[in-house]
Design a protein around this motif. Structure first.
Motif, short mmCIF file in Angstrom:
data_model
loop_
_atom_site.label_atom_id
_atom_site.label_comp_id
_atom_site.label_asym_id
_atom_site.label_seq_id
_atom_site.Cartn_x
_atom_site.Cartn_y
_atom_site.Cartn_z
N LEU A 22 3.90 36.88 -21.35
CA LEU A 22 3.94 38.00 -22.60
C LEU A 22 4.74 37.59 -23.83
CD1 LEU A 22 3.25 40.96 -23.64
CD2 LEU A 22 5.18 41.68 -22.27
N GLN A 23 5.74 36.96 -23.38
CA GLN A 23 6.76 36.40 -24.80
C GLN A 23 6.02 35.34 -25.67
OE1 GLN A 23 10.17 35.19 -22.23
NE2 GLN A 23 11.11 37.06 -22.93
N GLU A 24 5.32 34.56 -24.76
CA GLU A 24 4.49 33.54 -25.51
C GLU A 24 3.33 33.99 -26.49
OE1 GLU A 24 1.89 29.43 -24.65
OE2 GLU A 24 3.24 30.36 -23.14
N GLY A 45 3.54 36.15 -34.53
CA GLY A 45 4.05 35.97 -35.52
C GLY A 45 4.88 37.16 -35.53
N ILE A 46 4.98 38.13 -34.53
CA ILE A 46 5.77 39.44 -34.60
C ILE A 46 7.30 39.15 -34.83
CG2 ILE A 46 6.49 41.42 -33.49
CD1 ILE A 46 3.71 41.53 -32.13
N ILE A 95 12.36 37.56 -29.40
CA ILE A 95 11.66 38.24 -28.29
C ILE A 95 12.37 37.97 -26.92
CG2 ILE A 95 9.45 38.03 -27.02
CD1 ILE A 95 8.26 37.09 -29.75
N GLU A 96 13.01 37.08 -26.46
CA GLU A 96 13.68 36.78 -25.24
C GLU A 96 14.81 37.76 -25.18
OE1 GLU A 96 14.92 32.75 -25.31
OE2 GLU A 96 12.79 32.08 -24.59
N GLY A 97 15.18 38.30 -26.21
CA GLY A 97 16.30 39.43 -26.15
C GLY A 97 15.67 40.79 -25.78
N TRP A 98 14.64 40.96 -26.19
CA TRP A 98 13.92 42.52 -25.68
C TRP A 98 13.72 42.35 -24.29
CZ3 TRP A 98 9.62 41.32 -29.87
CH2 TRP A 98 9.99 41.33 -31.23
#
Length: 600
Positions: free
Chosen positions: A282-284, A290-291, A297-300
């Motif tokens: 999902l992170q990938e 490009g969000i 993203i890893e912090g979310w």
């Protein structure tokens, strides 16, 4: 952002939810601690056996009714089954009013249709009926049944005005919302094709405040008469429907985005609770869009926000829209037509943000007053283009007020294809967050209108294809909830059905699962004036059962009475059985000399 600020205003002082976990856990609700099972077992040992319930015993079913009430019921139900009369009932009522005058017309209605289906004109006149039914084990769901007398054209104009934003009007009505969540002239009059629910149209914020005051009077009136009743409310009465459309569109797009990601991971077609996205994949995917950067993203997706399972389910995904994670600042979804990323949460004007906040404030006022006087709130379901927002707002109020017991009940319409997913997701969310789940299960009230709208505007029909499929969905949802109640000591469900087979199914499953009526986890509900052969035997056997009790002045509830007549015509089989039992009991009293039977 407007939504985040509104939630903050709604939920002051609420504890921050514990870190989420998608790993299997013991099913538990507040109060279902280590001693609960033992205590429950001891209580079960001391309970008397549950009496058998016989829906064919006319004498027991109508023990609470005088003979003239049986005769009136027989007459009214027979007239409701006369197609030629129903086809012209509005014209006939108009002629009768002109011939008799208002005073005699009101008396005629109180002796017939109004007296059979409506409790009274005001809070004082309804008290005797509520107390009488309570004495025979039947509670009340109070509903002010008044509707504005609007022409179809007036209703259409009000609906289109209130469902369109200022920005949309300035841009010649163009909207970025999906087709389902846009207003349409052909369906501006939401009363058309609806026979089981009354309809509110937005005029202004003062009118919404007036509706709130009406609901407050219902709550207070019921609180003075009994301690365990319900008041029915509709969220379209409490705010501008444009907000409900916008919010529903947001929630649906975010959910569809989840299923799009699931399809990319080879999980298309799974039930909502069985679909779990691998966090790494999902992170990938999000990074490729490009969000945001991979570091952001890893912090979310952390153990604090999503749990430690390495997967994201739909409940975790939905939580990202809240203010607890930084991802809410970046919410975008791909436009299926252009392929471009678009902001999920559109900009609200200052006035629209105030309207949204007022909806939440009005709900808060009602819930606080209901808690004070010992009354519960039943939030009615509405059209599918409003329902995602209605369910989300109701869920927020349940988080706040269903801490010790289910004070607020949400309604699930089982004629919808996604009914099972909605029920299972919400019940699992209540388990994870530790609040008490409260639900009313119904088949649904807007089928003809929903089907026609989907076909006309061009989106997928949200309704199950057949009556049999709806019945299957109803029993599937009901069975799931009943099985979960065994592990959730303070969750509750209302089985709102006039179908004897569904009620028997519920009683059978309760017995198999060890759910005793004294637990007051399973309630039953029917409309006033319908299916007394179900309601009163259940109440007299000790099951929690309620009548949906409308009230209001005669002329102002005529639209409601029209729908009751039409609904009886659509339930011919059940109404025929009810007429047979009424006639059977009336004959028995005639033959035994008990025509002047006095209920006791």
């Amino acid at each position: 952002m407007a939504l985040r600020r509104a939630w903050c205003r709604l939920r002051p002082g609420l504890p921050h939810p514990a870190p989420r976990s998608t790993a299997p856990a013991a099913r538990e609700q507040p109060g279902a601690g280590p001693g609960t099972a033992a205590g429950r077992g001891a209580a079960e040992a001391a309970r008397p056996p549950v009496p058998a319930v016989d829906f064919g015993d006319a004498r027991e079913a109508y023990r609470s009714r005088r003979s003239w009430e049986l005769a009136r019921g027989l007459l009214v139900l027979r007239l409701c089954a006369w197609p030629a009369l129903l086809a012209r009932h509005e014209q006939l009522l108009h002629i009768a009013r002109k011939l008799l005058g208002q005073r005699l017309f009101d008396k005629l209605m109180k002796m017939t249709f109004y007296g059979h289906f409506v409790a009274g004109e005001d809070q004082e006149s309804i008290r005797p009926l509520i107390q009488h039914n309570r004495a025979f084990g039947v509670g009340s769901i109070l509903d002010y049944g008044v509707e504005e007398d609007l022409s179809p054209k007036e209703a259409e104009l009000m609906e289109m005005e209130s469902c369109t934003s200022a920005a949309e009007r300035e841009s010649s009505g163009t909207s970025k919302r999906e087709k389902q969540y846009q207003a349409h002239w052909a369906f501006g009059d939401r009363r058309d094709g609806v026979i089981s629910a009354h309809t509110y149209f937005y005029a202004n914020e003062a009118k919404c405040d007036s509706h709130m005051e009406t609901f407050l009077r219902c709550i207070e009136a019921l609180g003075r008469v009994c301690e365990d009743g319900f008041t029915a409310i509709k969220l379209t009465a409490l705010g501008r429907p444009q907000f409900l459309l916008q919010f529903s569109d947001v929630l649906t797009k975010w959910r569809c985005f989840f299923h799009q990601m699931a399809a990319e991971q080879g999980q298309a077609g799974l039930a909502a609770m069985d679909t779990k996205l691998e966090v790494a994949a999902l992170q990938e995917s999000i990074a490729k869009m490009g969000i945001a950067s991979m570091a952001e993203i890893e912090g979310w997706f952390t153990a604090e926000t999503l749990g430690v399972s390495g997967t994201v389910d739909l409940l975790d995904w939905s939580s990202l829209i809240d203010s607890r994670t930084k991802l809410s600042q970046h919410l975008v979804v791909p436009n299926t037509q252009t392929g471009q990323l678009e902001p999920l949460l559109s900009r609200f004007t200052e006035e629209e943000e105030l309207q949204m906040t007022r909806v939440l404030q009005r709900m808060d006022v009602l819930a606080k007053r209901a808690r004070e006087v010992g009354v519960r709130l039943m939030v009615d379901a509405e059209q599918t283009y409003f329902q995602p927002a209605i369910s989300r707002l109701t869920l927020e109020m349940q988080r706040k007020f269903n801490v010790e017991e289910p004070l607020i009940f949400n309604t699930y319409q089982c004629y919808l294809k996604d009914a099972y997913d909605n029920v299972t997701l919400d019940m699992e969310l209540a388990r994870r967050e530790g609040w008490c789940f409260g639900a009313k299960l119904v088949r649904g009230a807007y089928m003809a209108q929903e089907r026609a709208r989907a076909a006309e505007i061009g989106y997928e029909d949200p309704i199950n294809p057949t009556y049999e499929a709806t019945n299957a969905m109803y029993h599937r949802c009901l069975n799931y909830v009943l099985e979960e109640l065994k592990h959730s000591a303070k969750a509750a469900v209302m089985v709102a059905s006039h179908n004897e087979d569904s009620v028997r199914f519920t009683l059978c499953r309760m017995e198999e699962l060890g759910l005793h009526p004294a637990d007051r986890q399973v309630y039953f509900g029917q409309l006033l004036g319908m299916c007394d052969q179900i309601s009163f035997p259940l109440g007299q056997a000790g099951f929690p059962v309620y009548k949906y009790v409308p009230y209001g002045p005669v002329m102002e509830v005529l639209p409601y009475l029209s729908r009751r007549a039409l609904e009886n015509s659509s339930l011919m089989k059940g109404a025929r059985r009810e007429r047979q039992l009424l006639w059977q009991e009336l004959k028995r009293r005639l033959c035994t000399g008990s025509l002047f039977h006095s209920p006791a």
